[in-house]
Design a protein around this motif. Structure first.
Motif, mmCIF file in Angstrom:
data_model
loop_
_atom_site.group_PDB
_atom_site.id
_atom_site.type_symbol
_atom_site.label_atom_id
_atom_site.label_comp_id
_atom_site.label_asym_id
_atom_site.label_seq_id
_atom_site.Cartn_x
_atom_site.Cartn_y
_atom_site.Cartn_z
ATOM 1 N N PRO A 1 0.805 -1.227 0.000
ATOM 2 C CA PRO A 1 0.000 0.000 0.000
ATOM 3 C C PRO A 1 0.837 1.277 0.000
ATOM 4 C CG PRO A 1 -0.972 -1.596 1.483
ATOM 5 C CD PRO A 1 0.342 -2.180 1.028
ATOM 6 N N SER A 2 2.063 1.213 0.530
ATOM 7 C CA SER A 2 2.907 2.418 0.534
ATOM 8 C C SER A 2 3.255 2.835 -0.889
ATOM 9 C CB SER A 2 4.197 2.161 1.318
ATOM 10 O OG SER A 2 4.984 1.190 0.644
ATOM 11 N N ALA A 3 3.364 1.860 -1.788
ATOM 12 C CA ALA A 3 3.718 2.157 -3.178
ATOM 13 C C ALA A 3 2.489 2.284 -4.066
ATOM 14 C CB ALA A 3 4.629 1.060 -3.718
ATOM 15 N N ASN A 4 1.364 1.734 -3.621
ATOM 16 C CA ASN A 4 0.149 1.696 -4.439
ATOM 17 C C ASN A 4 -1.055 1.828 -3.520
ATOM 18 O OD1 ASN A 4 -1.930 1.149 -6.187
ATOM 19 N ND2 ASN A 4 -1.037 -0.722 -7.029
ATOM 20 N N PRO A 5 -1.500 3.055 -3.262
ATOM 21 C CA PRO A 5 -2.532 3.310 -2.243
ATOM 22 C C PRO A 5 -3.885 2.649 -2.517
ATOM 23 C CG PRO A 5 -1.436 5.354 -2.895
ATOM 24 C CD PRO A 5 -0.983 4.307 -3.849
ATOM 25 N N ALA A 6 -4.108 2.193 -3.741
ATOM 26 C CA ALA A 6 -5.382 1.539 -4.045
ATOM 27 C C ALA A 6 -5.459 0.125 -3.475
ATOM 28 C CB ALA A 6 -5.589 1.495 -5.554
ATOM 29 N N ARG A 7 -4.298 -0.460 -3.145
ATOM 30 C CA ARG A 7 -4.275 -1.859 -2.700
ATOM 31 C C ARG A 7 -5.037 -2.057 -1.396
ATOM 32 N NH1 ARG A 7 -3.276 -5.333 -6.752
ATOM 33 N NH2 ARG A 7 -1.188 -5.176 -7.646
ATOM 34 N N PHE A 8 -5.795 -3.171 -1.332
ATOM 35 C CA PHE A 8 -6.482 -3.594 -0.101
ATOM 36 C C PHE A 8 -7.529 -2.602 0.367
ATOM 37 C CE2 PHE A 8 -4.149 -7.409 0.454
ATOM 38 C CZ PHE A 8 -2.881 -7.144 -0.034
ATOM 39 N N THR A 9 -8.093 -1.823 -0.593
ATOM 40 C CA THR A 9 -9.165 -0.889 -0.237
ATOM 41 C C THR A 9 -10.524 -1.365 -0.740
ATOM 42 O OG1 THR A 9 -8.839 0.396 -2.254
ATOM 43 C CG2 THR A 9 -7.594 1.093 -0.305
#
Lengths: 153, 135
Positions: free
Chosen positions: B90-98
């Motif tokens: 998520p630090s590199a790709n804020p869409a992850r796990f949302t």
């Protein structure tokens, strides 16, 4: 006066959206769910590349999609299959209990790629015949014109 | 006349913004909390355990890192097709796990391929805990 302009702009916007989402005979058909789901691991192969029965068999076997689990929920599976069937190839194929699901086994594919050297399929830049984009530079957008070919030397 | 137009514009913009947000959007931390509540007997999640799970094979040829790489802040690629996979951390790709539906879809598929079974809520929680530490 501006109300007329607003109305005209609204009509233009709706028309543009209809054009873009449904496609005309000049553009390949597209579906948002199909594009989102089927382009995760490879290019979204255009619906016209397989006949309807092949798509049916493929979409019902997503648990084992060429060795991997690509399963979808029933609603998404149904929507994507409907889109694929609607836009499938209408070429005559020999009816078979198990319709072929590999595009690379289709007669049209074999014919189109007759002059491709065997060594190219194994070239690490190509890796597989299912990797259209290795030579078809605009495959991502569903375009496979010879004019946009760039074959690795 | 121009007042009602401006009000209309403001209302339209608000509606457009609300419609644009996915209905299932939540933070990765909320997703993690969901794992904690999913099954009885869940132990405290461990990033160390999650990292080991992520980088190990589980009876087959692939580990999670086969596609998502040894450093999940990097982009990965599909082990067979070479298709680019955006970073998992998520630090590199804020869409992850949302998006819960998306999370469950990919856990179902990938755990089936890597482990030949579903992942437990404990395993998912450990992995996400690890991924949240990756900068």
């Amino acid at each position: 006066m501006y109300k007329t302009r607003l109305l005209a702009a609204l009509i233009a916007l709706i028309s543009a959206h209809a054009y873009a989402s449904g496609g005309t005979s000049a553009t390949a058909p597209t579906n948002a769910k199909w594009k989102a789901e089927c382009a995760s691991c490879h290019i979204a192969y255009p619906a016209r590349m397989l006949p309807a029965d092949s798509w049916k068999r493929l979409m019902r076997g997503l648990n084992n999609h060429f060795g991997e689990d690509a399963s979808l929920n029933p609603a998404d599976t149904a929507e994507i299959l409907a889109f694929l069937e609607k836009n499938a190839s209408r070429r005559k194929v020999e009816p078979a209990p198990q319709p072929a699901i590999r595009i690379t086994e289709m007669q049209w594919f074999i014919h189109e790629h007759e002059e491709v050297a065997n060594r190219l399929w194994k070239d690490p830049r190509v890796k597989s015949a299912s990797n259209c984009a290795a030579c078809h530079t605009n495959a991502e957008n569903g375009r496979f014109s010879e004019r946009e070919l760039r074959v690795p030397k | 006349m121009s007042d009602s137009f401006h009000t209309l514009a403001k209302v339209a913009l608000t509606i457009a913004t609300l419609v644009a947000l996915p209905a299932t959007a939540q933070t990765p931390e909320q997703t993690l909390a969901g794992f904690k509540q999913a099954e009885p007997g869940i132990q405290a999640f461990s990033a160390a355990r999650g990292e080991q799970f992520f980088k190990s094979t589980h009876g087959g040829d692939w580990s999670c890192s086969s596609c998502h790489t040894q450093n999940p802040a990097n982009a990965g690629k599909h082990a067979k097709t070479d298709r680019l996979i955006k970073p998992l951390a998520p630090s590199a790709n804020p869409a992850r796990f949302t998006d819960v539906a998306k999370v469950e879809k990919w856990f179902k598929r990938n755990c089936n391929d890597v482990l030949n079974r579903t992942c437990t809520a404990q395993e998912k929680g450990d992995v996400l805990t690890y991924l949240l530490t990756v900068k």
